[in-house]
Design a protein around this motif. Structure first.
Motif, short mmCIF file in Angstrom:
data_model
loop_
_atom_site.label_atom_id
_atom_site.label_comp_id
_atom_site.label_asym_id
_atom_site.label_seq_id
_atom_site.Cartn_x
_atom_site.Cartn_y
_atom_site.Cartn_z
N LYS A 15 30.69 49.03 22.59
CA LYS A 15 30.25 47.94 23.48
C LYS A 15 31.16 46.72 23.42
O LYS A 15 31.50 46.13 24.42
N GLU A 16 31.52 46.35 22.16
CA GLU A 16 32.20 45.06 22.03
C GLU A 16 33.65 45.11 22.53
O GLU A 16 34.30 44.07 22.61
N LYS A 17 34.13 46.29 22.86
CA LYS A 17 35.51 46.40 23.36
C LYS A 17 35.58 46.20 24.87
O LYS A 17 36.65 46.24 25.46
N ILE A 18 34.42 46.00 25.49
CA ILE A 18 34.40 45.85 26.94
C ILE A 18 34.20 44.38 27.30
O ILE A 18 33.31 43.73 26.75
N HIS A 19 35.04 43.88 28.17
CA HIS A 19 34.98 42.46 28.56
C HIS A 19 34.60 42.36 30.03
O HIS A 19 34.89 43.26 30.80
N ILE A 20 34.00 41.24 30.37
CA ILE A 20 33.54 41.07 31.75
C ILE A 20 34.29 39.92 32.41
O ILE A 20 34.48 38.86 31.80
N ARG A 21 34.71 40.15 33.64
CA ARG A 21 35.29 39.09 34.46
C ARG A 21 34.66 39.17 35.85
O ARG A 21 34.04 40.17 36.18
N LEU A 22 34.89 38.11 36.63
CA LEU A 22 34.36 38.16 38.00
C LEU A 22 35.40 38.69 38.98
O LEU A 22 35.07 39.15 40.07
N GLU A 23 36.68 38.60 38.60
CA GLU A 23 37.76 39.05 39.49
C GLU A 23 38.73 39.89 38.67
O GLU A 23 38.85 39.68 37.45
N LYS A 24 39.47 40.74 39.36
CA LYS A 24 40.53 41.48 38.67
C LYS A 24 41.65 40.49 38.29
O LYS A 24 41.82 39.45 38.95
N GLU A 25 42.39 40.80 37.24
CA GLU A 25 43.46 39.91 36.79
C GLU A 25 44.75 40.68 36.75
O GLU A 25 44.74 41.90 36.54
N LYS A 26 45.87 39.95 36.92
CA LYS A 26 47.16 40.64 36.88
C LYS A 26 47.65 40.74 35.44
O LYS A 26 47.54 39.80 34.69
N LEU A 65 23.70 37.91 37.08
CA LEU A 65 22.32 38.29 37.44
C LEU A 65 22.34 39.75 37.87
O LEU A 65 23.37 40.25 38.32
N PRO A 66 21.20 40.44 37.76
CA PRO A 66 21.16 41.80 38.29
C PRO A 66 21.58 41.82 39.76
O PRO A 66 21.22 40.93 40.52
N GLY A 67 22.37 42.82 40.12
CA GLY A 67 22.85 42.94 41.50
C GLY A 67 24.27 42.42 41.66
O GLY A 67 24.97 42.75 42.61
N LYS A 68 24.72 41.57 40.72
CA LYS A 68 26.05 40.93 40.87
C LYS A 68 27.17 41.94 40.59
O LYS A 68 27.07 42.74 39.67
N LYS A 69 28.21 41.86 41.39
CA LYS A 69 29.39 42.71 41.18
C LYS A 69 30.28 42.06 40.12
O LYS A 69 30.52 40.85 40.17
N ILE A 70 30.78 42.84 39.20
CA ILE A 70 31.64 42.29 38.15
C ILE A 70 32.78 43.28 37.87
O ILE A 70 32.78 44.40 38.37
N ILE A 71 33.72 42.82 37.05
CA ILE A 71 34.84 43.70 36.68
C ILE A 71 34.74 43.97 35.17
O ILE A 71 34.62 43.03 34.37
N TRP A 103 44.90 44.78 29.62
CA TRP A 103 43.85 45.81 29.68
C TRP A 103 44.12 46.68 30.91
O TRP A 103 44.00 46.22 32.04
N GLU A 104 44.48 47.91 30.69
CA GLU A 104 44.85 48.73 31.86
C GLU A 104 43.65 49.16 32.67
O GLU A 104 43.79 49.59 33.80
N ASN A 105 42.44 49.02 32.11
CA ASN A 105 41.26 49.38 32.89
C ASN A 105 40.56 48.14 33.42
O ASN A 105 40.15 47.27 32.63
N GLN A 106 40.49 48.06 34.74
CA GLN A 106 39.75 46.97 35.39
C GLN A 106 38.86 47.66 36.42
O GLN A 106 39.32 48.02 37.50
N ILE A 107 37.64 47.84 36.06
CA ILE A 107 36.75 48.72 36.82
C ILE A 107 35.65 47.90 37.48
O ILE A 107 35.00 47.08 36.82
N THR A 108 35.42 48.17 38.75
CA THR A 108 34.38 47.44 39.47
C THR A 108 33.00 48.03 39.14
O THR A 108 32.83 49.24 39.16
N GLY A 109 32.07 47.16 38.82
CA GLY A 109 30.72 47.63 38.53
C GLY A 109 29.69 46.67 39.08
O GLY A 109 30.04 45.59 39.60
#
Ligand code: ADP
Length: 343
Positions: free
Chosen positions: A265-276, A326-332, A280-286
């Motif tokens: 769990k702790e290896k996963i980070h959250i952002r609101l937008e993809k970054e250049k 919040l629930p429903g929000k799109k994140i990376i 981190w080679e994985n930037q996955i939309t969720g």
């Protein structure tokens, strides 16, 4: 140190020649409430039946309170009780259904009041319900009566298989309260299989997740489920959609057949937008599907869906507030393939 209630050693179970459980080891502390999660067919019911000593595992041993125990052992019969997915009620009144277990045990003292208390613990009034017949109940009420019939026995261990799968919100809340009260009032150990993650997180102290018969997560890790493929450059990847433009997860090298990709769990980070180029080679939309305050912790259990799989992470309230999550929000979701293990 908490006392150990269950210890499972090298449990394997086969139906015919199909292996459906393969658990090296598992321990459950006395008085704990453990949530059991996993997709349909992953082996949850089979595991609960084995822990209820209702099914003999093909291989391996189950220890309860430091003793190796067996199906039909008289020692376990009065200690462990399982509420199955489709609760079975006798074709009798609610009162008779709840009193039945006590009568079988010839434990006849003060039955009236004990049935009343058991009904009350699942939020059903004795006056309204005790004399009703089994067919005069809604699905949720029937499930609560089945639960009361277990609670009246004050079992040392209560195993619940999808107790809220087909019940109304009020019944789910009553079943949650009754589960917590059983632990508080007589130190009951509970193991609860459920698909309703927010409900389960409100009930349980720890979670184990099971996938294709194997236990992966003890609340700290996530499984990235198969199938896995190889990219054009021969790196293992997990596709998150059907077409060329779909996102994919870069997995760690070293994939072997029959191994699963795991990430803490702790290896996963959250952002609101993809970054250049952030390393981190994985930037996955969720999309956030639920946020629940973890019991006994100052963290928010957040479940995120990325196509066909769900990832759990723990967030501090500050993080959640800063990103206005919040629930429903799109994140990376951002993570490195190097942090993925093959197990
Ligand atoms: P879950 O509770 O996670 O849905 P189950 O323990 O019910 O999983 O099932 C695990 C696997 O075992 C599934 O593939 C299911 O089809 C199979 N299975 C369950 N019960 C039996 C049975 N009595 N005979 C044959 N296969 C079974």
């Amino acid at each position: 140190m908490s006392e150990i209630s269950y210890k499972l050693n090298h449990i394997q179970h086969y139906y015919g020649d199909k292996k459906v459980l393969d658990i090296d080891g598992l321990q459950i502390c006395r008085g704990s409430i453990t949530g059991l999660t996993g997709p349909n067919g992953s082996g949850k019911s089979t595991l609960l039946k084995i822990m209820a000593f209702a099914l003999k595992p093909t291989h391996g041993q189950v220890w309860l309170n430091g003793r190796k125990e067996f199906v039909l052992s008289p020692r376990v019969r009065s200690k462990v009780t399982l509420l199955t997915q489709k609760p079975y009620l006798l074709k009798r009144s609610v009162f008779d259904n709840i009193a039945y277990g006590l009568k079988i045990r010839k434990d006849m003292g003060d039955i009236e009041n004990r049935v009343k208390d058991a009904l009350k613990s699942v939020g059903l009034a004795h006056g309204d319900f005790a004399r009703r017949q089994w067919h005069e109940l809604s699905g949720g009420e029937a499930q609560r009566v089945a639960m009361a019939a277990r609670l009246v026995l004050q079992p040392e261990v209560l195993l619940l298989d999808e107790p809220v799968a087909s019940v109304d919100t009020k019944s789910a809340e009553q079943i949650r309260k009754a589960s917590l009260a059983a632990r508080k009032n007589w130190g009951c150990t509970l193991i609860i299989a459920s698909h309703d993650l927010p409900w389960l997180y409100e009930c349980s102290d720890t979670r184990i997740s099971i996938f294709q018969g194997q236990i992966f997560s003890t609340g700290t890790e996530n499984i990235i489920p198969p199938p896995y493929d190889l990219s054009q450059k021969n790196h293992p990847v997990k596709w998150l959609g059907q077409n060329e433009k779909s996102e994919h997860i870069h997995l760690a090298p070293g994939k072997k057949n029959n191994k699963f990709a795991i990430i803490q769990k702790e290896k996963i980070h959250i952002r609101l937008e993809k970054e250049k180029a952030n390393g981190w080679e994985n930037q996955i939309t969720g999309q956030i599907t639920s946020m629940v305050m973890e019991k006994n912790a100052e963290l928010i259990m957040t479940t995120i869906q990325a196509k066909d799989f769900f990832i759990d992470i723990s967030l501090s309230p500050d993080q959640a507030e800063n990103l206005k999550l919040l629930p429903g929000k799109k994140i990376i979701l951002m993570f490195s393939s190097r942090d993925i293990e093959w197990r």
